[in-house]
Motif scaffolding. Structure first.
Motif, PDB file in Angstrom:
ATOM      1  N   GLU A 121       0.817  -1.206   0.000  1.00 40.07           N
ATOM      2  CA  GLU A 121       0.000   0.000   0.000  1.00 40.07           C
ATOM      3  C   GLU A 121       0.858   1.266   0.000  1.00 40.07           C
ATOM      4  OE1 GLU A 121      -4.023   1.700   2.117  1.00 40.07           O
ATOM      5  OE2 GLU A 121      -2.778   0.317   3.259  1.00 40.07           O
ATOM      6  N   GLY A 122       2.079   1.176   0.467  1.00 39.69           N
ATOM      7  CA  GLY A 122       2.988   2.319   0.472  1.00 39.69           C
ATOM      8  C   GLY A 122       3.207   2.902  -0.911  1.00 39.69           C
ATOM      9  N   THR A 123       3.085   2.078  -1.936  1.00 38.15           N
ATOM     10  CA  THR A 123       3.241   2.558  -3.305  1.00 38.15           C
ATOM     11  C   THR A 123       2.152   3.570  -3.643  1.00 38.15           C
ATOM     12  OG1 THR A 123       4.287   0.489  -3.936  1.00 38.15           O
ATOM     13  CG2 THR A 123       3.386   1.829  -5.721  1.00 38.15           C
ATOM     14  N   GLU A 124       0.916   3.255  -3.289  1.00 40.80           N
ATOM     15  CA  GLU A 124      -0.188   4.190  -3.519  1.00 40.80           C
ATOM     16  C   GLU A 124      -0.004   5.460  -2.680  1.00 40.80           C
ATOM     17  OE1 GLU A 124      -3.988   2.264  -2.858  1.00 40.80           O
ATOM     18  OE2 GLU A 124      -3.178   0.410  -3.706  1.00 40.80           O
ATOM     19  N   ILE A 125       0.456   5.275  -1.446  1.00 37.22           N
ATOM     20  CA  ILE A 125       0.612   6.429  -0.558  1.00 37.22           C
ATOM     21  C   ILE A 125       1.683   7.381  -1.076  1.00 37.22           C
ATOM     22  CG2 ILE A 125       1.212   7.168   1.797  1.00 37.22           C
ATOM     23  CD1 ILE A 125      -0.045   4.477   2.765  1.00 37.22           C
ATOM     24  N   VAL A 126       2.826   6.859  -1.519  1.00 39.17           N
ATOM     25  CA  VAL A 126       3.877   7.752  -2.023  1.00 39.17           C
ATOM     26  C   VAL A 126       3.425   8.438  -3.312  1.00 39.17           C
ATOM     27  CG1 VAL A 126       5.278   6.140  -3.424  1.00 39.17           C
ATOM     28  CG2 VAL A 126       6.380   8.035  -2.250  1.00 39.17           C
ATOM     29  N   GLN A 127       2.647   7.757  -4.128  1.00 44.32           N
ATOM     30  CA  GLN A 127       2.142   8.386  -5.345  1.00 44.32           C
ATOM     31  C   GLN A 127       1.159   9.507  -5.005  1.00 44.32           C
ATOM     32  OE1 GLN A 127       0.937   4.598  -7.173  1.00 44.32           O
ATOM     33  NE2 GLN A 127       2.323   5.045  -8.865  1.00 44.32           N
ATOM     34  N   LYS A 128       0.380   9.327  -3.965  1.00 49.54           N
ATOM     35  CA  LYS A 128      -0.613  10.322  -3.546  1.00 49.54           C
ATOM     36  C   LYS A 128       0.047  11.494  -2.808  1.00 49.54           C
ATOM     37  CE  LYS A 128      -4.675  10.717  -0.570  1.00 49.54           C
ATOM     38  NZ  LYS A 128      -5.497  10.002   0.413  1.00 49.54           N
ATOM     39  N   SER A 129       0.913  11.185  -1.835  1.00 51.84           N
ATOM     40  CA  SER A 129       1.487  12.240  -0.989  1.00 51.84           C
ATOM     41  C   SER A 129       2.706  12.910  -1.600  1.00 51.84           C
ATOM     42  CB  SER A 129       1.884  11.658   0.372  1.00 51.84           C
ATOM     43  OG  SER A 129       3.001  10.785   0.237  1.00 51.84           O
ATOM     44  N   GLU A 144      -0.305  -3.890   3.972  1.00 50.06           N
ATOM     45  CA  GLU A 144      -1.224  -2.810   4.329  1.00 50.06           C
ATOM     46  C   GLU A 144      -0.511  -1.710   5.107  1.00 50.06           C
ATOM     47  OE1 GLU A 144      -4.467  -2.749   3.365  1.00 50.06           O
ATOM     48  OE2 GLU A 144      -4.028  -4.603   2.271  1.00 50.06           O
ATOM     49  N   GLY A 145      -0.990  -0.502   4.949  1.00 47.30           N
ATOM     50  CA  GLY A 145      -0.506   0.622   5.732  1.00 47.30           C
ATOM     51  C   GLY A 145      -1.246   0.683   7.059  1.00 47.30           C
ATOM     52  N   PHE A 146      -1.109   1.785   7.763  1.00 47.08           N
ATOM     53  CA  PHE A 146      -1.763   1.961   9.059  1.00 47.08           C
ATOM     54  C   PHE A 146      -2.255   3.393   9.175  1.00 47.08           C
ATOM     55  CE2 PHE A 146       2.818   2.471   9.461  1.00 47.08           C
ATOM     56  CZ  PHE A 146       2.962   3.666  10.151  1.00 47.08           C
ATOM     57  N   ALA A 147      -3.225   3.579  10.076  1.00 48.24           N
ATOM     58  CA  ALA A 147      -3.778   4.923  10.292  1.00 48.24           C
ATOM     59  C   ALA A 147      -2.681   5.857  10.751  1.00 48.24           C
ATOM     60  CB  ALA A 147      -4.890   4.869  11.327  1.00 48.24           C
TER      61      ALA A 147
END
Length: 182
Positions: A59-67, A174-177
């Motif tokens: 999920e970190g891949t999506e997060i780095v692309q978003k942030s 998975e990531g975390f809150a």
């Protein structure tokens, strides 16, 4: 995660190089993600840039692309227990211990006891098959404990007792809150 390295005809050559272990973190306003990896290197002196690979199944891949941000904590040899705790399923700031982390420019979690850290802001993302390659401008970094030795892949995978894990290997899909600190 199956890194598919066993199918790569050059994997024995890759294994000849020394590779330090980084805790890679990324975060946005809602979620964060960690993975440990050695898929990072300097990309440029002027401007200062780093390259880090993110497995698409994390999920970190999506997060780095978003942030558009990530941090690299260069793990110290005395953080072997933290590394093993992570791969036993403790894959969030709370599970590993909030006191072990600090936050700087990007709001990504950084290990306080790391040898050093870099913070990066995305310059470019390249789709590279089962990974993305993030090229980032270094926006912050510091040698926190330059006297410490770094934790390296060769030691973790070959030199220590193979019965070190107390449970099954848990990968950080998975990531975390995450609430970005003020």
């Amino acid at each position: 995660m199956d890194s598919k390295q066993g199918k790569d005809p050059y994997s024995t050559i890759y294994d000849l190089r020394s590779r330090g272990v980084f805790m890679v973190s990324t975060a946005d306003e809602e979620k964060a993600h960690f993975h440990f990896g050695c898929w990072t290197t300097q990309a440029s002196h002027n401007p200062p840039r780093m390259i880090t690979c993110f497995p698409k199944e994390f999920e970190g891949t999506e997060i780095v692309q978003k942030s558009g941000v990530w941090a690299l904590s260069m793990a110290a040899a005395d953080q072997e227990e933290l590394h093993d705790q992570f791969f036993s399923g403790s894959q969030s700031v709370d599970a590993l211990g909030a006191e072990k982390f600090m936050y700087r420019e990007t709001g990504c979690p950084i290990l306080k006891d790391a040898v050093a850290y870099f913070e990066c802001r995305v310059h470019q993302i390249i789709d590279s098959g089962d990974f993305i390659i993030a090229i980032g401008d270094i926006v912050g970094g510091e040698a926190l404990h330059p006297d410490k030795k770094t934790l390296n892949v060769e030691y973790l995978s070959a030199e220590r007792d193979h019965n070190y894990m107390t449970g099954p290997l848990t990968l950080p899909f998975e990531g975390f809150a995450h609430t970005k600190p003020e």
